[in-house]
Design an enzyme around this catalytic site. Structure first.
Site, PDB file in Angstrom:
ATOM      1  N   CYS A   1     -14.564 -27.750   7.848  1.00 46.46           N
ATOM      2  CA  CYS A   1     -13.305 -27.206   7.344  1.00 46.46           C
ATOM      3  C   CYS A   1     -12.253 -28.306   7.226  1.00 46.46           C
ATOM      4  CB  CYS A   1     -12.808 -26.104   8.286  1.00 46.46           C
ATOM      5  SG  CYS A   1     -11.239 -25.360   7.791  1.00 46.46           S
TER       6      CYS A   1
ATOM      7  N   ASP B   1      -8.305  -7.137   0.501  1.00 48.22           N
ATOM      8  CA  ASP B   1      -7.374  -7.374   1.611  1.00 48.22           C
ATOM      9  C   ASP B   1      -7.994  -6.839   2.885  1.00 48.22           C
ATOM     10  OD1 ASP B   1      -5.621  -4.891   2.925  1.00 48.22           O
ATOM     11  OD2 ASP B   1      -6.695  -4.367   1.093  1.00 48.22           O
TER      12      ASP B   1
ATOM     13  N   CYS C   1      -8.918 -27.638   6.893  1.00 42.23           N
ATOM     14  CA  CYS C   1      -7.588 -27.080   7.126  1.00 42.23           C
ATOM     15  C   CYS C   1      -6.818 -27.926   8.133  1.00 42.23           C
ATOM     16  CB  CYS C   1      -7.668 -25.623   7.596  1.00 42.23           C
ATOM     17  SG  CYS C   1      -8.039 -25.384   9.348  1.00 42.23           S
TER      18      CYS C   1
ATOM     19  N   ASP D   1       0.848  -1.185   0.000  1.00 42.77           N
ATOM     20  CA  ASP D   1       0.000   0.000   0.000  1.00 42.77           C
ATOM     21  C   ASP D   1       0.888   1.241   0.000  1.00 42.77           C
ATOM     22  OD1 ASP D   1       0.945   0.193   2.577  1.00 42.77           O
ATOM     23  OD2 ASP D   1      -0.932  -0.359   3.532  1.00 42.77           O
TER      24      ASP D   1
ATOM     25  N   CYS E   1      -8.146 -27.740  11.791  1.00 40.66           N
ATOM     26  CA  CYS E   1      -9.395 -28.457  12.078  1.00 40.66           C
ATOM     27  C   CYS E   1      -9.221 -29.974  11.992  1.00 40.66           C
ATOM     28  CB  CYS E   1     -10.501 -27.975  11.141  1.00 40.66           C
ATOM     29  SG  CYS E   1     -11.046 -26.283  11.525  1.00 40.66           S
TER      30      CYS E   1
END
Length: 379
Positions: free
Chosen positions: A306, A268, A308, A94, A311
């Site tokens: 989930c 974002d 992931c 940014d 998890c």
């Protein structure tokens, strides 16, 4: 050579959302996408390997903070931000403008730039379009952002008009000061608050400068969600269809879906990482505050839907214990889960666009997530 290009793939027949791909000097990423925020050349508690494992192909770092610590000269000496932080995929930086306007109570805006005080030690500093370009050129990010004025919400029409005009003048100076246009793409930022006429003026000014991509700024700053959606509806059509569109500072699941439906490609936000550090998790059923006492003996995953790493391997009870004890590993686990959740959500959005069913996906997701209730489980 144009360092940043947008490849259009298809439009969702239900909603008009678009599927695409952005190409950068450090690889390509599919859109719509969410970019994890690595303010100080790190996504808090995450390693580059963690981010790669969840298919993050672009992250965001912060010009203002890296200018102060460790200094852009050190990063340049290290070979640029990619080498400094050991990240071989795309990076967006940014401009530093948002931090100047949000972190410093003492600031003075003039045509040359902004005088303000370092939020760490009170030192007097000055940031201008030219300085923002110099810092970002030294960092070596794939996508740089033009230095803009970030007006408060709400702001009067007269103030916003003056701000938009200044942002347009600063955008021209950014283009003139950009030293590496063949290897770094510079995006312009559309401002104008909730005023359609000013958004049109800002878009017209910046599109005439032919940036490689465009961001929509000045949203997710306190305005109601319906106002943000209305602004997107009349702003995104003003932007070139053959270039990426980036909505700055947006990261709640509903806003990501609504933004994609309105033609946005990139998002974002610090939201998923920030709330993770106080034990708040994003799940397919809405918000879950894992530090709450009711999870002390809950030996199920954060989200049973989930897939992931967190998890699959850790329970709510264990993660609650870690966070209550202020153990860093607990924050690492909740952060990993939240980022994986949003990146997976955007993958589902892209699949829905590909299959012309994003409207149906939104309806089912919002219902399961609790967004159709009087008391939505939102963030």
């Amino acid at each position: 050579m144009i360092p940043i290009t947008y490849e259009f793939i298809k439009t969702d027949k239900q909603t008009g959302a678009r599927l695409g791909r952005v190409h950068t000097p450090h690889g390509s990423f599919d859109t719509p996408t969410f970019m994890p925020v690595g303010t100080l050349a790190t996504v808090k508690t995450m390693s580059p390997e963690d981010l790669s494992s969840m298919q993050a192909n672009i992250i965001l770092s912060n010009t203002y903070h890296l200018w102060l610590r460790p200094g852009e000269d050190i990063i340049e000496e290290a070979g640029g931000l990619h080498k400094f932080m050991n990240w071989d995929k795309a990076i967006l930086t940014d401009s530093g403008g948002f931090q100047v306007f949000s972190l410093s109570d003492m600031r003075q805006i003039e045509e040359k730039g902004v005088h303000f005080r370092n939020h760490l030690n009170g030192e007097k500093l000055f940031l201008s379009p030219e300085k923002a370009m110099q810092i970002q050129n030294a960092l070596g990010s794939d996508i740089m952002m033009a230095f803009d004025e970030c007006p408060p919400y709400p702001a009067t029409y007269e103030y916003m008009k003056s701000s938009v005009e200044r942002t347009s003048r600063w955008a021209e100076r950014c283009l003139e000061a950009h030293q590496r246009p063949e290897t770094q793409g510079l995006f312009g930022i559309i401002q104008g608050g909730e005023y359609e006429e000013l958004r049109r003026q800002s878009a017209s000014d910046l599109v005439s400068l032919d940036f490689p991509g465009y961001a929509i700024g000045g949203l997710s700053v306190g305005e109601p969600k319906d106002v943000m959606n209305q602004v997107l509806e009349f702003t995104t059509p003003l932007l070139p269809a053959n270039k990426p569109r980036y909505l700055m500072g947006v990261g709640s699941p509903d806003a990501l879906i609504d933004g994609a439906i309105r033609g946005v490609d990139m998002f974002d936000c610090v939201l998923p990482t920030r709330i993770a550090r106080n034990g708040t998790c994003m799940t397919s059923n809405g918000r879950l505050v894992v530090r709450n006492a009711k999870y002390a003996r809950d030996f199920t995953p954060i989200d049973e839907n989930c897939d992931c790493h967190v998890c699959k391997n850790y329970t709510r009870a264990y993660i609650r214990h870690l966070i209550k004890c202020n153990e860093t590993f607990g924050f690492r686990l909740t952060t990993y889960h939240n980022l994986h959740f949003l990146l997976k959500l955007m993958e589902q959005v892209r699949t829905a666009i590909k299959e012309d069913r994003l409207g149906d996906f939104k309806e089912s997701f919002f219902e399961q997530y609790g967004l159709n209730q009087e008391n939505p489980k939102n963030f």
